[in-house]
Structures are given as structure tokens and as C-alpha cells.
Design an enzyme around this catalytic site. Sequence first.
Site, PDB file in Angstrom:
ATOM      1  N   LYS A  12       0.836  -1.213   0.000  1.00  0.00           N
ATOM      2  CA  LYS A  12       0.000   0.000   0.000  1.00  0.00           C
ATOM      3  C   LYS A  12       0.868   1.259   0.000  1.00  0.00           C
ATOM      4  O   LYS A  12       0.655   2.168  -0.802  1.00  0.00           O
ATOM      5  CB  LYS A  12      -0.912   0.024   1.241  1.00  0.00           C
ATOM      6  CG  LYS A  12      -1.962  -1.063   1.263  1.00  0.00           C
ATOM      7  CD  LYS A  12      -2.874  -0.939   2.458  1.00  0.00           C
ATOM      8  CE  LYS A  12      -2.164  -1.102   3.792  1.00  0.00           C
ATOM      9  NZ  LYS A  12      -1.501  -2.403   3.989  1.00  0.00           N
ATOM     10  N   THR A  13       1.835   1.284   0.896  1.00  0.00           N
ATOM     11  CA  THR A  13       2.683   2.474   0.967  1.00  0.00           C
ATOM     12  C   THR A  13       3.501   2.607  -0.315  1.00  0.00           C
ATOM     13  O   THR A  13       3.696   3.705  -0.835  1.00  0.00           O
ATOM     14  CB  THR A  13       3.587   2.401   2.211  1.00  0.00           C
ATOM     15  OG1 THR A  13       2.752   2.252   3.356  1.00  0.00           O
ATOM     16  CG2 THR A  13       4.426   3.660   2.366  1.00  0.00           C
ATOM     17  N   ASP A  52      -1.882   7.864   3.830  1.00  0.00           N
ATOM     18  CA  ASP A  52      -1.493   6.504   4.208  1.00  0.00           C
ATOM     19  C   ASP A  52      -2.137   6.172   5.558  1.00  0.00           C
ATOM     20  O   ASP A  52      -2.524   7.065   6.301  1.00  0.00           O
ATOM     21  CB  ASP A  52       0.048   6.434   4.313  1.00  0.00           C
ATOM     22  CG  ASP A  52       0.564   4.991   4.226  1.00  0.00           C
ATOM     23  OD1 ASP A  52      -0.265   4.062   4.094  1.00  0.00           O
ATOM     24  OD2 ASP A  52       1.795   4.798   4.286  1.00  0.00           O
ATOM     25  N   GLU A  53      -2.257   4.890   5.868  1.00  0.00           N
ATOM     26  CA  GLU A  53      -2.817   4.436   7.161  1.00  0.00           C
ATOM     27  C   GLU A  53      -4.191   5.081   7.407  1.00  0.00           C
ATOM     28  O   GLU A  53      -4.488   5.532   8.521  1.00  0.00           O
ATOM     29  CB  GLU A  53      -1.865   4.777   8.319  1.00  0.00           C
ATOM     30  CG  GLU A  53      -0.434   4.307   8.124  1.00  0.00           C
ATOM     31  CD  GLU A  53      -0.221   2.829   8.454  1.00  0.00           C
ATOM     32  OE1 GLU A  53      -1.204   2.147   8.822  1.00  0.00           O
ATOM     33  OE2 GLU A  53       0.923   2.362   8.318  1.00  0.00           O
ATOM     34  N   GLN A  65      -5.648  -3.192  10.756  1.00  0.00           N
ATOM     35  CA  GLN A  65      -4.552  -2.517  11.450  1.00  0.00           C
ATOM     36  C   GLN A  65      -4.997  -1.220  12.117  1.00  0.00           C
ATOM     37  O   GLN A  65      -4.183  -0.342  12.388  1.00  0.00           O
ATOM     38  CB  GLN A  65      -3.406  -2.233  10.481  1.00  0.00           C
ATOM     39  CG  GLN A  65      -2.774  -3.494   9.935  1.00  0.00           C
ATOM     40  CD  GLN A  65      -1.547  -3.180   9.084  1.00  0.00           C
ATOM     41  OE1 GLN A  65      -0.544  -2.704   9.575  1.00  0.00           O
ATOM     42  NE2 GLN A  65      -1.650  -3.449   7.797  1.00  0.00           N
ATOM     43  N   ARG A  87       5.017  -7.239  11.008  1.00  0.00           N
ATOM     44  CA  ARG A  87       6.234  -6.451  10.747  1.00  0.00           C
ATOM     45  C   ARG A  87       7.389  -7.350  10.370  1.00  0.00           C
ATOM     46  O   ARG A  87       8.386  -6.909   9.814  1.00  0.00           O
ATOM     47  CB  ARG A  87       6.657  -5.641  11.996  1.00  0.00           C
ATOM     48  CG  ARG A  87       5.685  -4.612  12.528  1.00  0.00           C
ATOM     49  CD  ARG A  87       5.177  -3.697  11.488  1.00  0.00           C
ATOM     50  NE  ARG A  87       3.871  -4.144  11.015  1.00  0.00           N
ATOM     51  CZ  ARG A  87       3.316  -3.711   9.891  1.00  0.00           C
ATOM     52  NH1 ARG A  87       3.932  -2.844   9.134  1.00  0.00           N
ATOM     53  NH2 ARG A  87       2.142  -4.170   9.514  1.00  0.00           N
TER      54      ARG A  87
HETATM   55  P1  ATP Z   1       1.624  -2.094   5.946  1.00  0.00           P
HETATM   56  O1  ATP Z   1       0.186  -2.518   5.951  1.00  0.00           O
HETATM   57  O2  ATP Z   1       2.396  -2.835   6.962  1.00  0.00           O
HETATM   58  O3  ATP Z   1       1.780  -0.616   5.997  1.00  0.00           O
HETATM   59  P2  ATP Z   1       2.025  -1.959   3.117  1.00  0.00           P
HETATM   60  O4  ATP Z   1       0.821  -2.559   2.501  1.00  0.00           O
HETATM   61  O5  ATP Z   1       2.113  -0.502   3.153  1.00  0.00           O
HETATM   62  O6  ATP Z   1       2.234  -2.594   4.546  1.00  0.00           O
HETATM   63  P3  ATP Z   1       4.604  -1.827   1.891  1.00  0.00           P
HETATM   64  O7  ATP Z   1       5.356  -1.413   3.078  1.00  0.00           O
HETATM   65  O8  ATP Z   1       4.322  -0.834   0.848  1.00  0.00           O
HETATM   66  O9  ATP Z   1       3.264  -2.560   2.346  1.00  0.00           O
HETATM   67  O10 ATP Z   1       5.312  -3.062   1.190  1.00  0.00           O
HETATM   68  C1  ATP Z   1       5.785  -4.157   1.943  1.00  0.00           C
HETATM   69  C2  ATP Z   1       7.080  -4.664   1.357  1.00  0.00           C
HETATM   70  O11 ATP Z   1       6.847  -5.296   0.126  1.00  0.00           O
HETATM   71  C3  ATP Z   1       8.070  -3.553   1.073  1.00  0.00           C
HETATM   72  O12 ATP Z   1       9.360  -4.018   1.339  1.00  0.00           O
HETATM   73  C4  ATP Z   1       7.870  -3.293  -0.401  1.00  0.00           C
HETATM   74  O13 ATP Z   1       9.002  -2.732  -0.992  1.00  0.00           O
HETATM   75  C5  ATP Z   1       7.608  -4.699  -0.919  1.00  0.00           C
HETATM   76  N1  ATP Z   1       6.803  -4.738  -2.152  1.00  0.00           N
HETATM   77  C6  ATP Z   1       5.580  -4.212  -2.327  1.00  0.00           C
HETATM   78  N2  ATP Z   1       5.125  -4.470  -3.580  1.00  0.00           N
HETATM   79  C7  ATP Z   1       6.101  -5.157  -4.211  1.00  0.00           C
HETATM   80  C8  ATP Z   1       6.239  -5.717  -5.536  1.00  0.00           C
HETATM   81  N3  ATP Z   1       5.292  -5.598  -6.438  1.00  0.00           N
HETATM   82  N4  ATP Z   1       7.383  -6.366  -5.814  1.00  0.00           N
HETATM   83  C9  ATP Z   1       8.346  -6.495  -4.873  1.00  0.00           C
HETATM   84  N5  ATP Z   1       8.281  -6.009  -3.636  1.00  0.00           N
HETATM   85  C10 ATP Z   1       7.170  -5.343  -3.292  1.00  0.00           C
HETATM   86 MG    MG Z   2       2.246   0.865   4.746  1.00  0.00          MG
END
Ligand code: ATP
Ligand code: MG
Length: 765
Positions: free
Chosen positions: A62-63, A246-247, A277, A641
Amino acid sequence: MNPGSWFCGADAATPALALAEPYHPRTMDVTDLLEGLNDAQREAVSAQDRALLVLAGAGSGKTRVLVHRIAWLLRVAGIAPWSILAVTFTNKAAGEMRARIEQLLGGPAGTLWAGTFHGIAHRLLRMHWKEAGLPQGFQILDSEDQQRVIKRVLKSLELDDSRYPPKQVSWFINSNKDEGRRPAALAGGDPAQRQMLRLYEEYEKACQRAGNVDFAELLLRTVELLGRDAQLLEHYRRRFRHILVDEFQDTNAVQYAFIRLLAGGSNGIMVVGDDDQSIYGWRGARIENILRFPNDFPGTRTVRLEQNYRSTNTILKAANAVIENNSERLGKTLWTDRGEGEPLKVYAAYNEHDEAQFVVENIRRFVDQSHARAECAILYRSNAQSRVFEEALLHARMPYRVYGGLRFYERQEIKDSLAYLKLLENRDEDASFDRVVNLPTRGIGQRTLDDVRGLARAQSISLWNASRALVDEKKLPVRAATALAGFLTLIDEMETAVRGLPLSEQVDHAIQASGLADMYAREKGERGEARLENLQELVNAARGFDSESAFAMAPEGEAPAEDISELAAFLAHAALEAGEGQAEEWEDCVQLMTLHSVKGLEFPLVFMCGMEDGLFPHQRSVEDGRGLEEERRLCYVGMTRAMQHLYLCYAETRRLYGSETIGMPSRFLREIPTELVEEIRPRVQVTRPLYSDRGTVNALRHPSAGSGLYEPPAIKLGARVKHPVFGEGTVLNSEGQGAQARVQVNFEKAGAKWLVLQFAKLEQA
Ligand code: ATP
Ligand code: MG
């Protein structure tokens, strides 16, 4: 098709778009930006829709999508950086976001606004203090300051603070502000409620008099300002053509109102979040904002991301198994191709010291395998737990950093110094006046202060002005008047002395001239020394403070943030950044933080500590279903995490907040399927003796592993056992041999008891 058509074509007459026109310093190849994204992520990054909701589980990117979307807006859609407002949850996250965008762009992101809701609201109020009805030098009240103001209000109304605990009053005030409710909107209610209301009103008056703004006020004031001042709102609507949050699951009513106001009817808005979350319900966050978003923004495109890129399958399965116990969920599926990975490790420590030692040893082993210390995170439910880990890490000479918790800027000596500095900026700052008027002691007695407060209240003036009046009108006994006048002169002289000095010298001067340095130098032992070091650290912080970076330049035509003095900027920074004062960020160090502040981050090795019922889930939440579900989401946040290794630790006894408790393993541990978990035996030695329920000391000397003599399968330490009379419990302790062998069991209902093993008729539960 031109990928930016919607953005550039929608409202071509507005100034923001005129600004956007020449803003094409370098057009990036779209494929570059979309590389490394899966189909659903790409869809979100390059969507042409006005409103976007990305609803997805932990670690699904997402981020990453949000950051790529910003880069895409800048480089492909030709949007100017100052037209973008990105909101994150912590200052750390905002910094990381900016760094990631700049990495993608290969250059600085300039005037793009990225910050927390509080940081952004604060910035707006600094620019528009007059319109917001604030003095130019308004100061932010943190939670401790707020309590002090409330205590004063209680006193002025002659109310007993045992009947109206200041914590409860602040909760009442903050939660109403979070919902956008001023006292006027709260009329009625029973006598107790009316009393609370009165306190709220008086508190507001006191803050207004002193030019104080608490955290909730920052947002509420901003929303009220924008709601009232159509011209200003229009200005910002034209400016922030794209808002990204975000969040989103943790936004409260006022924060949501803020983004709705700014988005208006046509600006682009993207929110990303995960209902599982949501962990700030206790601060007014509303998961329901996710549900209402598509209604408030008709035509919203909802994107779901299902692949987790962060964790091993085992970690993901365990986290999913825990969160499945919650009933209030929107429901999501998550999968990963990161492999099965190793089982989760559960460690039953004897006590908190043993827990810390275990954690530190494992980190050492990990680091010895050429990993960075920054890959390791120690997570806990309560800030107070950090101290034992800090000691163990110090002892092991392992650099570490506590995020969010240590609150350098909240330490007594720091707050004392800041109070002097705040007074230099704004004499009407009552909270600061109150804090230091007689610190160090300068013979200003309680009676004099009561007179000062009485006059301030009667005439609705600040404590400073009341003091001045009392001194000038000779209304005090000579000795009292001399002492009080001395303080007023001291502050005035200090101001003259620091004028024109570099910030760090101003701070240094205040610490010396106030007498604080001498006062703390007289405090004996390590504590006094640490305080002096902290004061020194404050001067260092001022030296390193770059007001430019704290208040990034405003674009042309806007009130420049430099309107405020460097000192004011530094004080605001101190209030907003509490807790960032410690180890250097660039240093490779172990990361310590609460489960609340770890949101959004990821680490190869994670320790979740203090997994005991009562501590986590927190005692307060156990009796209340919604509270328990929120704690469970916090557990889900913590577990997700971890990228490769996840350790869960609990202590059988723990000394916290000064008393010793015997803990049951957290119910969340039991929610993890046993096949995903490997239990680690308690170790042989502990550093602190345990006390039995009879008050005798039983230094634990456990047999070396494998002797089998004291630990037949049914009575392993930490084992769950059942007694015909006392019911179920956990084995805590054992001693003696053969016929004398005894065990201590903590029974759920009957409490801790020592039993002679031979007669105890214990069964495995
Ligand atoms: P959270 O809910 O914990 O905030 P999130 O959904 O925001 O998580 P991110 O932090 O954006 O998730 O991504 C999690 C990890 O996966 C990061 O290390 C990111 O770089 C990696 N990632 C996300 N998408 C891809 C992709 N398409 N290919 C490879 N790595 C990815
Ligand atoms: Mg995130």
C-alpha cells in the site's frame, strides 16, 4: 491516450493547473515507474479516477503504491510538487516517504508537502495564526502540559482532582475535540457531565489566554478555520490538487473532515489502509471512515491488493490465525510466495531480565551472521518496558534507538529548559510560567502564586500580566514582591541577552542564566549527571536544528514560514518530535518501539515481548469486547512487521510499575496454531531471584538441560497443568529433588501455589 489527461484537463482555469503546465522538468518513461509493481498495484498507481481507495492487508504494498503514485503524478501527469499533499502517520514515516519519492525521481521533491496530520495542521496555523485567532507565538501543549493546565483549572474551580482525575478530564476534552465538538455543542446532560463541560470551557479559556494549543486543538482549529474562511479554503483547494493519505484506517473524525474539506468536489484523493490494522480507536480513530469513503466520494475506484511481499508464509499464516478471531472485519485474503520460512519461536522467560537477555543474545547471534543491527526490532506494548531492554543492550554494548517512547523532550530537565525558552517567546504562556516561576526556588511562595492565579482568573489575563500588575501596584508584601519582580526581570533580561545569538547559544544561555544548570549540578549521583548531559544534549539539538528543514519553504505567493523566529520553530519541533532525541538515525542500531509506533515498518527479525495477559492484551481491554479486538489488531500489526524471523516472548513474573506480577501467557499466543510455533525452553540461570507466594526467596537453580530429573514432561516450566481442586494453571517454578520436589503453579482462579509434586495429582492440561 495522454496518461495525464484527467489531471490536466479537468479544471484548466485554476491557478494550480497553470502552475502545473510548465512543470515538466523531465518526463519519465511510464514503464520505469510501473516496473516492480503487480497488476493491481499498477492499476492504483496510474488510475485516472478522481477518488481511489486501496484496501489491503499488511505488507501488500500500500505504501509503495502511494509513493509510486506520487512519482507518477509528478513525472507522468505533470503535476507540480506543491500541488501534492501526502499525509502519513509519524514523522519517521513522512521522512521515509520523501526519501523514497526522491529516490524514484532521482532528485529532490521540493515543495511537496509530506507530513503527519498534526504537522500539517500546525504549519497551516503558523501561517494563518491571525485568521485562526491565535497569538503569533502560540505554543503547543503536549499531554503532560495539558494535565498541568487541567490541574490548575480544577483548582480554580475548587474541584477535587480525586473526583475529577485530570487524566479523565483530558480524555473528555480530547475525545470531544477529536469529534469536532466544542463545549457549545455539548449542552445538557446529568450534573456530572455538566461539570465536565464546565471544565472543558474553563480549560479552553485558559488555553486561549495563554496562547496554548493542544494536539487535538491543532486539527480542530484548522478545520474550523477552513470551514469558516471560504477564501482561504479556496486557496488551499486550488493548491493541493492531489491529496494522498497513508494508514487511512486510523483517521479520526476531525482528520477526515480536514481531508474532505481540502478535497472539495474535484481534487484528486487517494487513501490507503487496512481495517485489520486500526489501532487508534482509543484516540477516536474510526474504521468506519473506510466504509463511508465511497459514499462521500462518488465514483471511487476501490483496489484490493492480495499479495504480501514482506513475510514468510508461516508468519503470515500465524498472523491471519490471530486476526481471524475478530468479528468486526471487512475480510481480506493475503498470500505470499516468500516460502514457508521457519516456525515462530515462543520463549517463556522467568522474568523481564531473562526476557531481555534472551532477546539481546539472539540479536547478537543474528548480527554475528553479518546482519545489520537495524534489521532487528524489539516491540512491546507499554513504553515502560523499554528500560530493561535498554539496560541489557547497554550492558552488551549494542547501540540501540528507542522510537517514540523515550521522549527526550519530555524529560523533566528538558521541559524545564523549554519552559524558560517558551516564556522568552511568549510571556503569556501560563503552563511554562507555572512550571518555572519558582524553579529553581527563588522564594516565591504558594500564597503569592495563589494571588497571582486569583488575579489572572478574575481579570482573564495571563499569569505573567497578573504578576506584573501585582508587583507594579504594590499589592504584595515586600518580600514576596521582590521575589516575584526578580523573576520577571530575569526573563526580560534573558530575552535581551539572547537577542541575535545563534539558536544553540540562546538555549545555552537560558539553561545557565535560569539557574537550572546549577540546580541540576547539585543533584547528586548518576541522575544529576544524566540530567546535565541531557541539558548539554539540548544545546546540541539546537545546534543541529535546521529550521529550514522543519518548515520547508512555502511556494511563492504564500505566507513564508520564516515569519516565525528560529526559537519558535525549534520549540514547535521539540513538541512535535518528542522522542527523536536519542541515538543517531544513521547509526546502525537495534530498533526499540511500542507496537503502536511500529505501524507501517518492517524488519527481518522481530521480537514481540511481554506477551502476557494483562500486559498484552492490556488489562483495560480484557473486559471489553471492542477493546480486545483492538488489542488483537495491535498483535496483528506487530506480527506482520516480521519478514523472516518472529520471536514471541513472555515472562512468568514481571516487575513493572514497581510491583511484581505473575503473568499468564497472552491469549493471543494460544490463537496461533501450534504447528507454526516452536517453544524454546527457559534457560538455566536467572539474574534475579524469584519470590514465592510465601515470601521466601527461592533462588532458581534449574538443572542443566536434558537431566530430566526436575522436568518430567508434565511439569516443564511454563507447561499448562490441571489440578483436581484448583483447576488449570501454568507451572512457574520448581525446587527440591525426589520426594521433596515441589512446583509452583499459577492457577487461573486460585492464584499461585506451591505443591509437593508427589501428591499434587497434576495432569497436563
Ligand atoms: P503495511 O500494511 O504494513 O503498511 P504496506 O501494505 O504498506 O504494509 P509496503 O510497506 O508498501 O506494504 O510493502 C511491503 C514490502 O513489500 C516492502 O518491502 C515493499 O518494498 C515490498 N513490495 C511491495 N510491492 C512489491 C512488488 N510488487 N514487488 C516487490 N516487492 C514489493
Ligand atoms: Mg504501509
